[in-house]
Write an enzyme that holds these catalytic residues in place. Structure first.
Site, PDB file in Angstrom:
ATOM      1  CG  PHE A   1      24.361  40.556  83.684  1.00  0.00           C
ATOM      2  CD1 PHE A   1      23.206  41.176  84.124  1.00  0.00           C
ATOM      3  CD2 PHE A   1      24.301  39.714  82.580  1.00  0.00           C
ATOM      4  CE1 PHE A   1      21.998  40.961  83.477  1.00  0.00           C
ATOM      5  CE2 PHE A   1      23.100  39.497  81.927  1.00  0.00           C
ATOM      6  CZ  PHE A   1      21.943  40.118  82.384  1.00  0.00           C
ATOM      7  CG  ASP A   2      29.480  44.678  88.508  1.00  0.00           C
ATOM      8  OD1 ASP A   2      30.679  44.386  88.422  1.00  0.00           O
ATOM      9  OD2 ASP A   2      28.915  44.985  89.573  1.00  0.00           O
ATOM     10  CE  LYS A   3      31.998  38.295  91.833  1.00  0.00           C
ATOM     11  NZ  LYS A   3      31.424  38.328  93.216  1.00  0.00           N
ATOM     12  CB  THR A   4      30.230  42.667  93.429  1.00  0.00           C
ATOM     13  OG1 THR A   4      31.229  41.661  93.355  1.00  0.00           O
ATOM     14  CG2 THR A   4      29.922  42.983  94.878  1.00  0.00           C
TER      15      THR A   4
END
Length: 617
Positions: A307-310
């Site tokens: 998962f990317d965070k932002t």
């Protein structure tokens, strides 16, 4: 006459022929006349099937329909026209059943196409004209009447609107939108008429993309389906071998015919494509776009999720986290005054503050005498009250914080947040805290992915370690990779993919290379068409993370049903072939038995159109 009508006509001819032959035989006219009627009723099916097989062979395709041709031809040559006409009915009935199954599975695509926007109301200086949506240009001002579909993607010009987005995102309730919000084609105006500005051409808008992707999904074959097609190449020689052995051992050619008849799984190999088309359609209803059945099958086998965070695990932007109000002050009143002042600001937080106020249905006032201090805040007057909002240095100068504000100051001391201090007159009235908050459904989504069999979860972010640790503290993650540039993200995805099938979930343009590198790229596409959506295999249209887990569940269920249909169907056919070889099944009984198997597996494949949960559709 189209092919579907021809198949129905062949079925009618075979059924009428069978009935006439039985009637002649029962009335005592003689078996010869009945045999002739049955043979005549079979020949059109044999001819049509032979032409179809030659046509497919010419373009390099080969299927198990050849077994049906061999079995009908053998039945006629061996003087078994009753068995031949029954096989003809079973074959023609199977093709009609295939048409029904495909039509049922493709119903969502037809529904999508039927409800596509066709006209738009373009506003000009003097009037509003109704035009085909193909004539809408970027920048056109459009009016959307109550109950109408939004013709193209655009930006809301009026203060507010209420949209039914269920056809696009699967969200069941109308969603409020505010001025400046992005609107997507295919959604329905659930409130009063409003104005919008077109931001994309019709063919480049969201709804057109949905229709294209679902249509493409029905023509792209998954590896699983190609495997089933290849299996057909081995089924004919295997069937001929078994039937030949039965004839050789027993000396009875009727046994060989019975083996050929029960090994006529005309719709059987179609069970896999029907199941995958159904799965893609089911996902589309939930606001999940699968770019082909190959993407759906790959998603079913994923074991690692990155998962990317932002914007993926978090909301992605400065959202209001908390309002601390001075004793005797009302938080909604403070928010209304602050949002009214921020209408005159160009600061990045202004839109977030105004959006937060409008989400609470607060009525804003017009600000006066506003002076903005770049990077620090602004001062002005709202409703004859002097108000200042911004950094602590601008608002309080060297004054100490009052006692009620000290706990919050301590709590957020080392957190990656923005704090807006607000004074009314000369007194601190409230403190607004903004940050990139975790998505409300992030924990549940990750828990559901765990229960779906995702064994490893990784978070990728370009932020520093402290910010990454703050976000991940409440999540069930196995690995955190911070300070990652796009090249680092791709390297991480490649490393994980070498170990297990890997899904990458992201939303930003900088995520596109990583999405393309993953086994399956999943784009959070709710905020418009970006490079990440182009690079992804799966697009989530709702602005939530939970549909990612739902996409995995749909994919797994679809593949399981397709596999079940193929394995069970072929296993039953194999058992029937053995029984026929041993003389336990006659050719007529074998044809009826095989059709029952075919009907069962295709109906089973159609289960992918449902939810698979008790009490839900």
């Amino acid at each position: 006459m189209n092919e579907s009508a021809l198949r129905r006509a062949l079925l009618v001819i075979a059924i009428v022929g069978l009935a006439l032959g039985v009637g002649v035989w029962r009335t005592g006219f003689g078996s010869l006349e009945a045999d002739t009627i049955w043979m005549v009723a079979t020949l059109p099916v044999v001819a049509a099937l032979a032409i179809s097989i030659l046509r497919d062979f010419w373009i390099g395709r080969f299927g198990v329909d050849a077994i049906a041709l061999v079995s009908m031809s053998a039945a006629l040559l061996l003087g078994q026209p009753l068995a031949a006409v029954v096989v003809a009915i079973m074959y023609a009935g199977g093709t009609v059943l295939e048409d029904f199954a495909r039509g049922r599975a493709e119903r969502n695509l037809k529904a999508l196409t039927d409800r596509s926007p066709r006209v738009a109301h373009r506003k000009s200086t003097h009037a509003t004209e109704t035009i085909p949506i193909e004539e809408v240009a970027v920048g056109d001002a459009l009016m959307v009447r109550a109950g109408e579909l939004l013709p193209v993607d655009g930006i809301l010009l009026d203060a507010s609107a209420s949209l039914d987005e269920s056809a696009v995102t699967g969200e069941p309730l109308p969603v409020p939108r505010s001025a400046g919000d992005t609107l997507r084609s295919g959604t329905v105006n659930a409130g009063e008429a409003f104005s919008m500005r077109a931001s994309a051409l019709a063919e480049q808008s969201t709804y057109a993309a949905i229709v294209r992707m679902v249509a493409a999904a029905q023509t792209v074959k998954a590896p699983f389906i190609r495997m089933a097609d290849r299996f057909a190449l081995f089924l004919l020689p295997a069937t001929l071998l078994v039937s030949g052995a039965a004839w050789y051992i027993s000396g009875d050619p009727i046994r060989a015919l019975a083996v050929l008849v029960v090994a006529t799984p005309c719709p059987l190999i179609l069970a896999a494509p029907v199941a995958f088309i159904g799965g893609v359609s089911r996902a589309a209803r939930a606001g999940i776009l699968m770019k082909g059945s190959a993407a759906l099958e790959a998603l079913a086998q994923v074991r690692t999720a990155i998962f990317d965070k932002t914007g993926t695990l978090t909301i992605g932007g400065a959202e209001l986290i908390e309002i601390e109000a001075a004793p005797g002050r009302n938080t909604d009143h403070l928010l209304r005054l602050l949002a009214s002042l921020e209408q005159a600001s160009h600061h990045v937080l202004a839109d977030s503050i105004i959006r937060a106020a409008r989400s609470r249905q607060l009525v804003l006032s017009h600000p006066h005498d506003v002076r903005e201090y770049r990077g620090a805040g602004l001062k002005g007057r709202v409703e004859n009250m002097s108000i200042a909002a911004g950094s602590r240095a601008l608002v309080l100068a060297d004054k100490p914080l009052p006692k009620w504000a000290t706990s919050g100051d301590e709590r957020y001391r080392d957190e990656p947040v923005l704090r807006v201090f607000v004074t009314l007159g000369k007194h601190l009235a409230g403190i607004f805290t903004f940050g990139d908050a975790l998505r409300p459904d992030a924990r549940d989504a990750l828990a559901n992915l765990r229960s779906a069999g995702i064994t490893r979860m990784v978070m990728l972010t370009g932020d520093d370690g402290a910010a990454a640790k703050h976000v991940s503290s409440g999540l069930d993650l196995d690995v955190i990779v911070a300070d990652a540039v796009p090249a680092d993200k791709v390297a991480t995805v490649e490393a994980e993919k070498a170990t297990a099938p890997t899904m990458m979930v992201g939303d930003g343009i900088n995520d596109a290379p990583a999405l393309a590198a993953a086994t399956v790229g999943v784009a959070m596409g709710a905020r418009g068409a970006t490079a990440s959506s182009e690079a992804a295999d799966v697009i989530i249209l709702a602005d939530r993370l939970e549909p990612v887990a739902e996409a995995v569940r749909i994919a797994q269920r679809t593949r399981a049903i397709a596999l079940q249909s193929i394995v069970v169907g072929l296993a039953l056919s194999a058992v029937a072939m053995i029984a026929a070889a041993m003389g336990q099944i006659t050719p007529v009984a074998g044809a009826l038995l095989q059709e029952g198997i075919d009907v069962a597996v295709i109906l089973n494949a159609l289960r992918t159109l449902g939810d698979g949960r008790l009490g839900r559709a």
